[in-house]
Design an enzyme around this catalytic site. Structure first.
Site, mmCIF file in Angstrom:
data_model
loop_
_atom_site.group_PDB
_atom_site.id
_atom_site.type_symbol
_atom_site.label_atom_id
_atom_site.label_comp_id
_atom_site.label_asym_id
_atom_site.label_seq_id
_atom_site.Cartn_x
_atom_site.Cartn_y
_atom_site.Cartn_z
ATOM 1 N N ASP A 64 47.565 -16.893 -14.623
ATOM 2 C CA ASP A 64 47.663 -18.156 -15.346
ATOM 3 C C ASP A 64 46.268 -18.638 -15.756
ATOM 4 O O ASP A 64 45.449 -18.969 -14.905
ATOM 5 C CB ASP A 64 48.343 -19.183 -14.431
ATOM 6 C CG ASP A 64 48.666 -20.490 -15.116
ATOM 7 O OD1 ASP A 64 48.320 -20.645 -16.293
ATOM 8 O OD2 ASP A 64 49.276 -21.351 -14.459
ATOM 9 N N ASN A 82 61.328 -19.202 -12.601
ATOM 10 C CA ASN A 82 62.433 -19.614 -11.719
ATOM 11 C C ASN A 82 61.872 -20.668 -10.766
ATOM 12 O O ASN A 82 61.663 -20.435 -9.581
ATOM 13 C CB ASN A 82 62.965 -18.421 -10.926
ATOM 14 C CG ASN A 82 63.645 -17.369 -11.791
ATOM 15 O OD1 ASN A 82 64.613 -16.751 -11.368
ATOM 16 N ND2 ASN A 82 63.144 -17.124 -12.990
ATOM 17 N N SER A 83 61.631 -21.828 -11.307
ATOM 18 C CA SER A 83 60.728 -22.797 -10.674
ATOM 19 C C SER A 83 61.294 -23.470 -9.430
ATOM 20 O O SER A 83 62.459 -23.878 -9.410
ATOM 21 C CB SER A 83 60.368 -23.877 -11.690
ATOM 22 O OG SER A 83 59.557 -24.864 -11.099
ATOM 23 N N PRO A 84 60.450 -23.652 -8.398
ATOM 24 C CA PRO A 84 60.841 -24.485 -7.263
ATOM 25 C C PRO A 84 60.954 -25.960 -7.638
ATOM 26 O O PRO A 84 61.425 -26.763 -6.826
ATOM 27 C CB PRO A 84 59.705 -24.266 -6.258
ATOM 28 C CG PRO A 84 59.067 -22.988 -6.661
ATOM 29 C CD PRO A 84 59.179 -22.957 -8.150
ATOM 30 N N TRP A 124 48.920 -23.626 -10.602
ATOM 31 C CA TRP A 124 49.301 -24.743 -9.750
ATOM 32 C C TRP A 124 48.780 -24.523 -8.335
ATOM 33 O O TRP A 124 48.189 -25.428 -7.720
ATOM 34 C CB TRP A 124 50.821 -24.885 -9.730
ATOM 35 C CG TRP A 124 51.336 -26.164 -9.142
ATOM 36 C CD1 TRP A 124 51.803 -27.243 -9.815
ATOM 37 C CD2 TRP A 124 51.443 -26.492 -7.741
ATOM 38 N NE1 TRP A 124 52.190 -28.231 -8.938
ATOM 39 C CE2 TRP A 124 51.977 -27.798 -7.657
ATOM 40 C CE3 TRP A 124 51.131 -25.821 -6.565
ATOM 41 C CZ2 TRP A 124 52.216 -28.431 -6.444
ATOM 42 C CZ3 TRP A 124 51.360 -26.450 -5.343
ATOM 43 C CH2 TRP A 124 51.898 -27.742 -5.298
ATOM 44 N N CYS A 164 51.162 -30.012 -15.435
ATOM 45 C CA CYS A 164 52.153 -29.048 -14.958
ATOM 46 C C CYS A 164 53.351 -29.070 -15.896
ATOM 47 O O CYS A 164 53.754 -30.126 -16.386
ATOM 48 C CB CYS A 164 52.587 -29.416 -13.541
ATOM 49 S SG CYS A 164 53.989 -28.454 -12.921
ATOM 50 N N GLY A 165 53.931 -27.905 -16.150
ATOM 51 C CA GLY A 165 55.057 -27.818 -17.073
ATOM 52 C C GLY A 165 56.270 -28.613 -16.655
ATOM 53 O O GLY A 165 57.169 -28.853 -17.466
ATOM 54 N N HIS A 166 56.323 -29.044 -15.385
ATOM 55 C CA HIS A 166 57.466 -29.806 -14.899
ATOM 56 C C HIS A 166 57.108 -31.270 -14.647
ATOM 57 O O HIS A 166 57.850 -31.975 -13.962
ATOM 58 C CB HIS A 166 58.037 -29.139 -13.645
ATOM 59 C CG HIS A 166 58.622 -27.794 -13.942
ATOM 60 N ND1 HIS A 166 59.876 -27.640 -14.477
ATOM 61 C CD2 HIS A 166 58.098 -26.556 -13.841
ATOM 62 C CE1 HIS A 166 60.105 -26.356 -14.663
ATOM 63 N NE2 HIS A 166 59.047 -25.683 -14.281
ATOM 64 N N SER A 186 49.448 -18.260 -9.780
ATOM 65 C CA SER A 186 49.826 -19.580 -10.258
ATOM 66 C C SER A 186 48.632 -20.516 -10.330
ATOM 67 O O SER A 186 47.956 -20.751 -9.326
ATOM 68 C CB SER A 186 50.885 -20.173 -9.318
ATOM 69 O OG SER A 186 50.977 -21.565 -9.469
#
Length: 532
Positions: free
Chosen positions: A183, A380-382, A102, A221-223, A100
């Site tokens: 990534d 399956n993101s936290p 991240w 970040c994608g979120h 990751s």
């Protein structure tokens, strides 16, 4: 080559070199060779790329054959994960590692903890890949070393049947080396920078690189909010750059995962170049939020495009970014995915704002109208509140079905007060089957959790600190950590062995014979765990 064949080969080599090599033992040398199966990162990349290709074919034949991984940020975490998988399931088949970006940013940068915005050193990514595989190779060496010790004990006891069983176990040994999906963020620069970094990552062992369609120097970040995408041709240049890197290094089966952030990205930095109506640039520009302009009302600094014979002004922000029309995210995702697959990508990644099978499936159905075997890697993101999301999904389904929901407050379904309810149980079952359901319905070949070990490390450390520095003191460690390690057979309870002490003793014996000063004698306190 079998273990016995390797011994025979080395015996011949030693004999050919005569007396100067007389002190070399062929079986000891064979053990070291077997324990070091992979010589380079490229050996690993070629081996694991074939595994992924086989797994992709198996998924196409039967979507229950989906694959999984957990994000890892340290070699030890990756090693313990694969040891645990082999212990519990007997095989690493269809289980990978995810690297990751991240977690690299948050945990592996010389700048200290950073947000997921590609500000960390790009070399830290291939460095982590190399570290992960170093620890996995050590897990192989450790496990084989224990088999060699058992083989010697069986021979010393004259137990030929056990010796033959152990020799077969050595010949059939399954490596801990598995594919890593790594990534590369948005490529850390232009296509040339992407190519150079891709080569480093592949040389370190990565067989699959995941790249996203955000602007490299605006990456988020994608979120998170504020994501900015690039025109398709800019992204396709980077996909081609990665393919060239794989081909140059002799890994033609390498996998490119093309990620689109368009669902949550409402901004672009560029107006795409277009030659004619309907081409890819024109389609990208067609999503821009524009106002028709009266030539009499043109103001200073405005930018214009033509659309359907009309003069249009894209809405331009003070940041010099342009915004897309609201509600176009799914259409842009579908176009992104189709275009990426048509230009060299192997797998897709659609970053969504919630884990909803039908939302994902709706986009995949449209993609598969053009490319029938399109497959996804899914986060399956936290960052998702899984409990609240699925309880609300069940609540909404009950409302649609006319069920009585008067006992529930939709906005407060996360509350512990609902944990024992029928609704909560149904939601948990949907969470449990989410991966299987989404793989069957929504084309998801690979499920990963990006940051699980970041969260587990924080949780376990918090629990230990609360107990050890509180009233439980030493019992907080013994009861909740060591006692459970022993009873659950956690390999690193024998931490000296895990760190390579026994392998070091083996090498000392190979090199020095009876003169070896070994660490694993009767006074080694690790022997207290002999029954563990």
């Amino acid at each position: 080559m079998t273990y016995s064949a390797r011994i025979t080969e080395l015996n011949e080599t030693i004999a050919a070199n005569g007396a100067p090599w007389g002190a070399i033992d062929a079986e000891s040398a064979a053990r070291m060779v077997v324990q070091n199966r992979f010589r380079t990162g490229l050996d690993i990349a070629r081996y694991t790329a074939k595994i992924m290709r086989e797994d992709m074919d198996a998924y196409d034949a039967d979507p229950t054959n989906y694959t999984q991984s957990l994000g890892t940020w340290h070699g030890f975490i990756a090693q313990q994960k694969m040891i645990s998988i082999k212990k519990h399931f007997g095989s690493t088949k269809r289980r990978y590692l995810y690297l990751s970006g991240w977690m690299v940013a948050a945990l592996r940068s010389e700048f200290g903890p950073l947000p997921d915005q590609s500000m960390h050193e790009k070399t830290s990514v291939p460095g982590l890949i190399e570290e992960l595989y170093t620890f996995l190779k050590q897990a192989d060496a450790r496990e084989l070393g224990m088999l060699f010790r058992d083989l010697d004990a069986a021979r010393d006891a004259g137990d030929e049947v056990e010796a033959q069983r152990l020799q077969k176990a050595i010949d059939d040994h399954e490596t801990h080396i598995v594919p890593i999906i790594a990534d590369i963020d948005a490529g850390f620069g232009n296509a040339e920078a992407t190519y150079l970094l891709a080569k480093k990552m592949i040389e370190a062992g990565a067989c699959a690189l995941q790249i996203e369609n955000q602007v490299s120097d605006e990456k988020q970040c994608g979120h998170q909010d504020g994501k900015v995408t690039v025109p398709h041709e800019d992204f396709l240049q980077k996909i081609r750059a990665i393919r060239y890197a794989f081909l140059e290094l002799g890994v033609p089966e390498g996998i490119i995962v093309a990620r689109t952030d368009s669902l949550g990205a409402g901004l672009t930095k560029q107006i795409a170049y277009s030659k004619e109506p309907g081409d890819l640039g024109d389609q990208y520009n067609g999503f821009l939020d524009c106002d028709e302009v009266d030539p009499a009302d043109i103001t200073n600094g405005q930018v214009f495009i033509s659309r359907d014979g009309k003069l249009m002004a894209p809405k331009r922000l003070p940041s010099n970014l342009y915004q897309f029309r609201p509600g176009t995210g799914e259409d842009r995702c579908v176009l992104d995915c189709i275009t990426a697959l048509q230009h060299g990508a192997d797998l897709l990644w659609i970053e969504t704002e919630k884990p909803h099978v039908e939302q994902i499936a709706g986009m995949v159905d449209r993609i598969r109208e053009v490319i029938p075997n399109a497959k996804l890697v899914y986060n399956n993101s936290p960052s998702f509140n899984w409990t609240l999301n699925f309880r609300q999904q069940v609540y909404d389904a009950w409302v649609e079905a006319g069920k009585d929901v008067s006992a529930y407050d939709r906005d407060k379904l996360m509350s512990v007060d609902y944990d024992g309810t029928v609704l909560a149980a149904e939601a948990d079952e949907k969470i449990r089957t989410f991966q299987a359901d989404a793989s069957k319905r929504a084309g998801i070949f690979h499920h990963l959790i990006t940051l699980p070990t970041y969260h587990t490390a924080a949780l376990s450390t918090d629990n230990l600190a609360r107990e050890y520095f509180g009233e439980q003191a030493m019992l907080g460690y013994v009861k909740n950590v060591q006692r459970e390690e022993i009873r659950q057979g956690i390999a690193c309870v024998k931490h000296q062995n895990m760190a390579g002490s026994d392998m070091g003793d083996d090498h000392k014996e190979y090199f020095a014979g009876e003169a070896a000063l070994k660490a694993g004698g009767k006074d080694n306190t690790m022997n207290q765990f002999a029954a563990a």
